[in-house]
Design an enzyme around this catalytic site. Structure first.
Site, PDB file in Angstrom:
ATOM      1  N   THR A  28       0.816  -1.210   0.000  1.00 31.35           N
ATOM      2  CA  THR A  28       0.000   0.000   0.000  1.00 31.35           C
ATOM      3  C   THR A  28       0.853   1.266   0.000  1.00 31.35           C
ATOM      4  OG1 THR A  28      -1.568   1.255   1.357  1.00 31.35           O
ATOM      5  CG2 THR A  28      -0.116  -0.235   2.530  1.00 31.35           C
ATOM      6  N   ASP A  29       0.289   2.358  -0.486  1.00 32.25           N
ATOM      7  CA  ASP A  29       0.981   3.652  -0.403  1.00 32.25           C
ATOM      8  C   ASP A  29       1.042   4.163   1.042  1.00 32.25           C
ATOM      9  OD1 ASP A  29      -1.701   4.363  -0.097  1.00 32.25           O
ATOM     10  OD2 ASP A  29      -1.743   5.805  -1.750  1.00 32.25           O
ATOM     11  N   GLU A  30       0.230   3.551   1.933  1.00 28.77           N
ATOM     12  CA  GLU A  30       0.201   4.042   3.317  1.00 28.77           C
ATOM     13  C   GLU A  30       1.526   3.815   4.039  1.00 28.77           C
ATOM     14  OE1 GLU A  30      -3.283   3.537   5.623  1.00 28.77           O
ATOM     15  OE2 GLU A  30      -4.611   3.555   3.891  1.00 28.77           O
ATOM     16  N   TYR A  61      -1.985  -0.593  11.005  1.00 28.06           N
ATOM     17  CA  TYR A  61      -2.118  -1.259   9.697  1.00 28.06           C
ATOM     18  C   TYR A  61      -0.906  -0.962   8.815  1.00 28.06           C
ATOM     19  CZ  TYR A  61      -3.330  -1.669   4.756  1.00 28.06           C
ATOM     20  OH  TYR A  61      -3.287  -1.955   3.414  1.00 28.06           O
ATOM     21  N   LYS A  94       2.083  -3.398   7.291  1.00 29.60           N
ATOM     22  CA  LYS A  94       2.366  -3.581   5.857  1.00 29.60           C
ATOM     23  C   LYS A  94       3.819  -3.213   5.561  1.00 29.60           C
ATOM     24  CE  LYS A  94      -0.035  -4.672   2.921  1.00 29.60           C
ATOM     25  NZ  LYS A  94      -0.433  -5.994   2.380  1.00 29.60           N
TER      26      LYS A  94
HETATM   27  P1  NAD Z   1      -9.748  -7.254   1.987  1.00 32.92           P
HETATM   28  O1  NAD Z   1      -9.775  -6.987   3.451  1.00 32.92           O
HETATM   29  O2  NAD Z   1     -10.960  -6.964   1.175  1.00 32.92           O
HETATM   30  O3  NAD Z   1      -9.394  -8.808   1.726  1.00 32.92           O
HETATM   31  C1  NAD Z   1      -8.386  -9.476   2.419  1.00 32.92           C
HETATM   32  C2  NAD Z   1      -8.578 -10.970   2.189  1.00 32.92           C
HETATM   33  O4  NAD Z   1      -7.524 -11.673   2.881  1.00 32.92           O
HETATM   34  C3  NAD Z   1      -9.899 -11.525   2.725  1.00 32.92           C
HETATM   35  O5  NAD Z   1     -10.511 -12.347   1.781  1.00 32.92           O
HETATM   36  C4  NAD Z   1      -9.488 -12.318   3.957  1.00 32.92           C
HETATM   37  O6  NAD Z   1     -10.351 -13.407   4.234  1.00 32.92           O
HETATM   38  C5  NAD Z   1      -8.092 -12.763   3.582  1.00 32.92           C
HETATM   39  N1  NAD Z   1      -7.249 -13.064   4.750  1.00 32.92           N
HETATM   40  C6  NAD Z   1      -7.072 -12.292   5.856  1.00 32.92           C
HETATM   41  N2  NAD Z   1      -6.243 -12.901   6.711  1.00 32.92           N
HETATM   42  C7  NAD Z   1      -5.860 -14.061   6.125  1.00 32.92           C
HETATM   43  C8  NAD Z   1      -4.996 -15.114   6.517  1.00 32.92           C
HETATM   44  N3  NAD Z   1      -4.362 -15.098   7.689  1.00 32.92           N
HETATM   45  N4  NAD Z   1      -4.819 -16.149   5.678  1.00 32.92           N
HETATM   46  C9  NAD Z   1      -5.481 -16.198   4.482  1.00 32.92           C
HETATM   47  N5  NAD Z   1      -6.321 -15.240   4.083  1.00 32.92           N
HETATM   48  C10 NAD Z   1      -6.507 -14.181   4.891  1.00 32.92           C
HETATM   49  O7  NAD Z   1      -8.487  -6.500   1.445  1.00 32.92           O
HETATM   50  P2  NAD Z   1      -8.271  -5.772   0.029  1.00 32.92           P
HETATM   51  O8  NAD Z   1      -8.815  -4.399   0.121  1.00 32.92           O
HETATM   52  O9  NAD Z   1      -8.709  -6.667  -1.040  1.00 32.92           O
HETATM   53  O10 NAD Z   1      -6.675  -5.663   0.025  1.00 32.92           O
HETATM   54  C11 NAD Z   1      -5.877  -6.695  -0.539  1.00 32.92           C
HETATM   55  C12 NAD Z   1      -4.421  -6.351  -0.363  1.00 32.92           C
HETATM   56  O11 NAD Z   1      -4.150  -5.117  -1.006  1.00 32.92           O
HETATM   57  C13 NAD Z   1      -3.982  -6.185   1.078  1.00 32.92           C
HETATM   58  O12 NAD Z   1      -2.685  -6.728   1.213  1.00 32.92           O
HETATM   59  C14 NAD Z   1      -3.967  -4.680   1.289  1.00 32.92           C
HETATM   60  O13 NAD Z   1      -3.013  -4.327   2.272  1.00 32.92           O
HETATM   61  C15 NAD Z   1      -3.565  -4.194  -0.092  1.00 32.92           C
HETATM   62  N6  NAD Z   1      -4.068  -2.843  -0.428  1.00 32.92           N
HETATM   63  C16 NAD Z   1      -5.406  -2.567  -0.421  1.00 32.92           C
HETATM   64  C17 NAD Z   1      -5.835  -1.293  -0.815  1.00 32.92           C
HETATM   65  C18 NAD Z   1      -7.306  -0.925  -0.856  1.00 32.92           C
HETATM   66  O14 NAD Z   1      -7.621   0.223  -1.205  1.00 32.92           O
HETATM   67  N7  NAD Z   1      -8.231  -1.820  -0.554  1.00 32.92           N
HETATM   68  C19 NAD Z   1      -4.911  -0.323  -1.174  1.00 32.92           C
HETATM   69  C20 NAD Z   1      -3.548  -0.640  -1.121  1.00 32.92           C
HETATM   70  C21 NAD Z   1      -3.140  -1.919  -0.783  1.00 32.92           C
HETATM   71  O1  TDX Z   2     -16.685   6.350   7.530  1.00 29.97           O
HETATM   72  C1  TDX Z   2     -15.632   6.795   7.074  1.00 29.97           C
HETATM   73  N1  TDX Z   2     -15.469   8.153   6.972  1.00 29.97           N
HETATM   74  C2  TDX Z   2     -14.319   8.729   6.516  1.00 29.97           C
HETATM   75  O2  TDX Z   2     -14.213   9.960   6.441  1.00 29.97           O
HETATM   76  C3  TDX Z   2     -14.548   5.935   6.650  1.00 29.97           C
HETATM   77  C4  TDX Z   2     -14.678   4.445   6.735  1.00 29.97           C
HETATM   78  C5  TDX Z   2     -13.397   6.533   6.172  1.00 29.97           C
HETATM   79  N2  TDX Z   2     -13.277   7.886   6.122  1.00 29.97           N
HETATM   80  C6  TDX Z   2     -12.028   8.477   5.573  1.00 29.97           C
HETATM   81  C7  TDX Z   2     -10.743   7.910   6.127  1.00 29.97           C
HETATM   82  C8  TDX Z   2      -9.815   7.981   4.929  1.00 29.97           C
HETATM   83  O3  TDX Z   2      -9.207   9.257   4.847  1.00 29.97           O
HETATM   84  O4  TDX Z   2     -12.049   8.165   4.184  1.00 29.97           O
HETATM   85  C9  TDX Z   2     -10.737   7.823   3.716  1.00 29.97           C
HETATM   86  C10 TDX Z   2     -10.770   6.406   3.166  1.00 29.97           C
HETATM   87  O5  TDX Z   2     -10.966   5.535   4.263  1.00 29.97           O
HETATM   88  P1  TDX Z   2     -11.013   3.935   4.080  1.00 29.97           P
HETATM   89  O6  TDX Z   2     -12.034   3.607   3.058  1.00 29.97           O
HETATM   90  O7  TDX Z   2     -11.141   3.331   5.445  1.00 29.97           O
HETATM   91  O8  TDX Z   2      -9.594   3.646   3.440  1.00 29.97           O
HETATM   92  P2  TDX Z   2      -8.111   4.009   3.932  1.00 29.97           P
HETATM   93  O9  TDX Z   2      -8.040   4.153   5.397  1.00 29.97           O
HETATM   94  O10 TDX Z   2      -7.644   5.197   3.132  1.00 29.97           O
HETATM   95  O11 TDX Z   2      -7.327   2.691   3.502  1.00 29.97           O
HETATM   96  C11 TDX Z   2      -7.599   2.029   2.242  1.00 29.97           C
HETATM   97  O12 TDX Z   2      -6.661   2.389   1.259  1.00 29.97           O
HETATM   98  C12 TDX Z   2      -5.316   2.008   1.486  1.00 29.97           C
HETATM   99  C13 TDX Z   2      -7.575   0.530   2.451  1.00 29.97           C
HETATM  100  O13 TDX Z   2      -8.536   0.176   3.447  1.00 29.97           O
HETATM  101  C14 TDX Z   2      -6.193   0.073   2.859  1.00 29.97           C
HETATM  102  O14 TDX Z   2      -6.160  -1.344   2.955  1.00 29.97           O
HETATM  103  C15 TDX Z   2      -5.209   0.519   1.792  1.00 29.97           C
HETATM  104  O15 TDX Z   2      -3.897   0.192   2.127  1.00 29.97           O
END
Ligand code: NAD
Ligand code: TDX
Length: 357
Positions: A133-135, A159, A163
């Site tokens: 992630t960019d975080e 989190y 990562k």
């Molecule tokens: P998500 O939470 O939707 O899905 C995560 C999946 O991993 C789920 O299906 C869960 O059951 C599985 N999981 C969790 N723990 C596990 C374990 N111990 N063993 C096997 N499976 C397990 O997450 P996402 O949003 O799809 O993110 C996927 C990846 O991308 C993550 O590594 C996250 O850090 C990264 N990422 C997500 C975002 C975003 O915006 N969603 C952005 C940047 C990076």
């Molecule tokens: O109810 C809300 N109100 C609000 O203002 C929620 C859930 C979030 N927010 C804000 C927090 C963040 O600035 O919105 C932005 C986006 O929040 P999330 O959807 O929780 O995402 P974020 O915390 O940015 O993280 C997501 O992107 C990076 C993914 O969950 C991470 O897994 C990924 O690494």
């Protein structure tokens, strides 16, 4: 190729599985523990497909991971399994340390043992692709800066710290043991099958249910939005063509404040599903207590993947958010059961200002 996808029942992982099965001749082996965030309904279109297999397993189970790699004769691993919600990591960091750090460590160990047992060409061509992630880069000022692949790590939340730790482990397994790894760090994804406690799906569904639309702080924080299908295409390119040991930043070139994202969703819904009595969805916006340690801004410089691998996002934020809203309007069968279950124990972000510490 035979590709093992960890976390393939999650939001991005399921998009990767659907993308690979539809657009390549690869066999996809999905390994997922099915936590609250995993949902096999997101993979319904793949059921019965000979190029797709599912194993319910925990990445922390090193023996099981090695067994699956051997049984399935895996050529590449795309590691997406993680605990992914920042707010949950603030409530309870333990699961994040366990899965994101210890789980990645165990998966790396299994992959190393498996890779060492491969012969010649297959050993050379094997890849471990770590999805991050960019975080991990931390907090940018509102008015300047952008994350490149060499930006120093400075994670803020449990989190992002977990990562960052996993990224370091993956690099160490390459530098120390020679495991052929590639990494990618992407910005906020959005699109279909997104678990409805993240900002975009939460706001769409709360609006449809006439509930408050919770905006943390003053809604000024900026995220850089990437459509999940653009991300899935990029991940395939990184896994297949990325240079060993390198990382690639992936972003949608779509920086928006959270308030502007919420207002855009409201105005699209005003047209597609007008509220009774001529009221506006934006009237439901409610400013709530801010997330502790809330990073102000993320912004990705994706020029490396654009130049080296020829990837570009196809969706603009406007086209992507409109099709995403359409998807939620058309696919209540997917979100209704999650939403009903989830509302038994309400999460951060649905509480009024002042109730959160
Ligand atoms: P998500 O939470 O939707 O899905 C995560 C999946 O991993 C789920 O299906 C869960 O059951 C599985 N999981 C969790 N723990 C596990 C374990 N111990 N063993 C096997 N499976 C397990 O997450 P996402 O949003 O799809 O993110 C996927 C990846 O991308 C993550 O590594 C996250 O850090 C990264 N990422 C997500 C975002 C975003 O915006 N969603 C952005 C940047 C990076
Ligand atoms: O109810 C809300 N109100 C609000 O203002 C929620 C859930 C979030 N927010 C804000 C927090 C963040 O600035 O919105 C932005 C986006 O929040 P999330 O959807 O929780 O995402 P974020 O915390 O940015 O993280 C997501 O992107 C990076 C993914 O969950 C991470 O897994 C990924 O690494």
């Amino acid at each position: 190729m035979k590709v093992l996808v960890t976390g393939g029942a999650g939001f991005i992982g399921s998009a990767v599985c659907r993308h690979l099965v539809k657009n390549s001749s690869d066999r996809v082996v999905n390994v997922d523990k099915l936590t609250y965030a995993g949902n096999l309904e997101s993979l319904k279109t793949l059921s019965g497909n000979a190029d797709y297999a599912f194993y319910k397993a925990d990445i922390c189970d090193q023996k099981k991971m090695l067994e699956i790699m051997r049984n399935e004769d895996i050529d590449a691993i795309m590691h997406l399994a993680a605990e992914s919600h920042v707010d949950r990591s603030i409530d309870g960091p333990g699961a994040f340390i366990e899965t994101n750090i210890v789980g990645t460590f165990r998966l790396l160990n299994a992959a190393l043992e498996y890779w060492r047992g491969l012969g010649g060409k297959r050993q050379q061509e094997f890849r471990f692709h770590h999805i991050s992630t960019d975080e991990v880069f931390g907090d940018l000022p509102f008015d300047s800066g952008i994350f490149t692949e060499v930006t120093p790590y400075a994670p803020s939340s449990p989190y992002s710290a977990s990562k960052a730790a996993s990224d370091h482990l993956v690099r160490a397994w390459h530098e120390t043991y020679g495991l052929p790894v590639v990494l990618s760090n992407c910005s906020n994804n959005y699109g279909p099958y997104h678990f409805p406690e993240k900002l975009i799906p939460l706001v769409i569904l709360n609006a449809l249910h006439e509930r408050a639309l919770p905006v943390y702080g003053r809604g000024e924080n900026v995220r850089d939005w990437l459509h999940v299908n653009d991300h899935a295409r990029a991940l395939e390119m990184v896994m297949k063509d990325g240079a060993i040991g390198e990382s690639y930043n992936i972003g949608g070139n779509a920086e928006r404040t959270n308030l502007s994202v919420v207002e855009t969703i409201c105005s699209v819904l005003d047209k597609k599903r007008p509220r009774a009595g001529g009221r506006k969805y934006a009237d439901l916006i409610t400013f709530v207590a801010d997330r502790p340690g809330h990073d102000r801004r993320y912004a990705i410089d994706a020029s490396k993947i654009e130049k080296e691998l020829g990837w570009n996002p196809q969706e603009t934020f406007e086209s992507g958010i409109t099709s995403t809203i359409d998807w939620y309007l058309d696919n209540e069968w997917w979100w209704r059961p999650i939403r009903n279950k989830n509302y038994a124990g309400e999460r951060l972000g649905v509480q009024p200002a002042g109730k959160r510490s």
